[in-house]
Design a protein around this motif. Sequence first.
Motif, PDB file in Angstrom:
ATOM      1  N   SER A   3       0.851  -1.192   0.000  1.00  0.00           N
ATOM      2  CA  SER A   3       0.000   0.000   0.000  1.00  0.00           C
ATOM      3  C   SER A   3       0.884   1.238   0.000  1.00  0.00           C
ATOM      4  CB  SER A   3      -0.944   0.009   1.201  1.00  0.00           C
ATOM      5  OG  SER A   3      -0.210   0.102   2.409  1.00  0.00           O
ATOM      6  N   VAL A   4       0.324   2.322  -0.503  1.00  0.00           N
ATOM      7  CA  VAL A   4       1.001   3.617  -0.498  1.00  0.00           C
ATOM      8  C   VAL A   4       0.038   4.632   0.065  1.00  0.00           C
ATOM      9  CG1 VAL A   4       2.014   5.431  -1.937  1.00  0.00           C
ATOM     10  CG2 VAL A   4       2.437   3.036  -2.485  1.00  0.00           C
ATOM     11  N   ARG A   5       0.536   5.455   0.960  1.00  0.00           N
ATOM     12  CA  ARG A   5      -0.292   6.526   1.507  1.00  0.00           C
ATOM     13  C   ARG A   5       0.587   7.719   1.854  1.00  0.00           C
ATOM     14  NH1 ARG A   5      -0.685   2.273   5.407  1.00  0.00           N
ATOM     15  NH2 ARG A   5       0.345   2.779   7.365  1.00  0.00           N
ATOM     16  N   ARG A   6      -0.065   8.865   1.982  1.00  0.00           N
ATOM     17  CA  ARG A   6       0.665  10.063   2.396  1.00  0.00           C
ATOM     18  C   ARG A   6       1.142   9.887   3.828  1.00  0.00           C
ATOM     19  NH1 ARG A   6      -1.495  15.622  -0.209  1.00  0.00           N
ATOM     20  NH2 ARG A   6       0.274  16.382   0.991  1.00  0.00           N
ATOM     21  N   VAL A   7       2.326  10.411   4.076  1.00  0.00           N
ATOM     22  CA  VAL A   7       2.917  10.367   5.410  1.00  0.00           C
ATOM     23  C   VAL A   7       3.466  11.751   5.744  1.00  0.00           C
ATOM     24  CG1 VAL A   7       3.499   7.892   5.300  1.00  0.00           C
ATOM     25  CG2 VAL A   7       5.173   9.599   4.548  1.00  0.00           C
ATOM     26  N   GLU A   8       3.767  11.960   6.991  1.00  0.00           N
ATOM     27  CA  GLU A   8       4.379  13.209   7.430  1.00  0.00           C
ATOM     28  C   GLU A   8       5.836  13.237   6.975  1.00  0.00           C
ATOM     29  OE1 GLU A   8       3.122  10.926   9.650  1.00  0.00           O
ATOM     30  OE2 GLU A   8       1.119  11.817   9.746  1.00  0.00           O
ATOM     31  N   GLY A  47       2.476  -4.569   4.410  1.00  0.00           N
ATOM     32  CA  GLY A  47       1.753  -4.689   5.666  1.00  0.00           C
ATOM     33  C   GLY A  47       1.755  -3.319   6.323  1.00  0.00           C
ATOM     34  N   GLU A  48       2.254  -3.230   7.525  1.00  0.00           N
ATOM     35  CA  GLU A  48       2.358  -1.936   8.205  1.00  0.00           C
ATOM     36  C   GLU A  48       3.797  -1.440   8.290  1.00  0.00           C
ATOM     37  OE1 GLU A  48      -0.044   0.271   9.132  1.00  0.00           O
ATOM     38  OE2 GLU A  48      -1.231  -1.130   7.935  1.00  0.00           O
ATOM     39  N   GLU A  49       4.722  -2.142   7.624  1.00  0.00           N
ATOM     40  CA  GLU A  49       6.132  -1.752   7.671  1.00  0.00           C
ATOM     41  C   GLU A  49       6.444  -0.762   6.545  1.00  0.00           C
ATOM     42  OE1 GLU A  49      10.579  -3.722   7.968  1.00  0.00           O
ATOM     43  OE2 GLU A  49       8.880  -5.005   7.476  1.00  0.00           O
ATOM     44  N   ALA A  77      13.436   6.496  -1.897  1.00  0.00           N
ATOM     45  CA  ALA A  77      14.287   5.461  -1.307  1.00  0.00           C
ATOM     46  C   ALA A  77      13.443   4.244  -0.967  1.00  0.00           C
ATOM     47  CB  ALA A  77      14.945   5.997  -0.033  1.00  0.00           C
ATOM     48  N   THR A  78      13.965   3.072  -1.293  1.00  0.00           N
ATOM     49  CA  THR A  78      13.283   1.826  -0.962  1.00  0.00           C
ATOM     50  C   THR A  78      14.270   0.895  -0.266  1.00  0.00           C
ATOM     51  OG1 THR A  78      11.925   2.069  -2.942  1.00  0.00           O
ATOM     52  CG2 THR A  78      11.919  -0.086  -1.894  1.00  0.00           C
ATOM     53  N   ALA A  79      13.876   0.386   0.880  1.00  0.00           N
ATOM     54  CA  ALA A  79      14.708  -0.568   1.623  1.00  0.00           C
ATOM     55  C   ALA A  79      14.812  -1.864   0.825  1.00  0.00           C
ATOM     56  CB  ALA A  79      14.094  -0.838   2.990  1.00  0.00           C
TER      57      ALA A  79
END
Length: 151
Positions: A3-8, A47-49, A77-79
Amino acid sequence: MLSVRRVEAERTWALRQRILRPQQTVAEMNFPGDFDETTAHFGGFVGEELLGVASVYLKANAMFEAARRQWQLRGMATADAGRGCGLGGLILDACLSHARDSGGGLLWCNARTPVLGFYERYGLRVVSEEFTPPGLGPHRVMVVDLDAPGV
């Protein structure tokens, strides 16, 4: 589940530092414009990570026509655990959609040379010679016309 969502803004800093600029501190990942009203930050989750981030800024680049609205993609950046599953593409799509839905124009970025192919798959094209910002490795400027049909 991806999933993708806006974050702070602050949620992007640790991944920016770990993946893009390990020689700097997390506090130094507060980029100019991070808190501007027009800036959007996106997080990619498995998931939530939180495993991927990118930000899009309303920011002009003198290389391009001043009359057009210009957006900069930055801090993508992607882990390792989030690579190869489509997460980066979902994050980039969210940034492109945000810029398109916020007035369009064009989107540009300073892309690391080893990942040019990733951005090309999403319609960005190289428009500069290679350059190397201190401590960051080789880059090229890339751009995509957000107002072009099919982009």
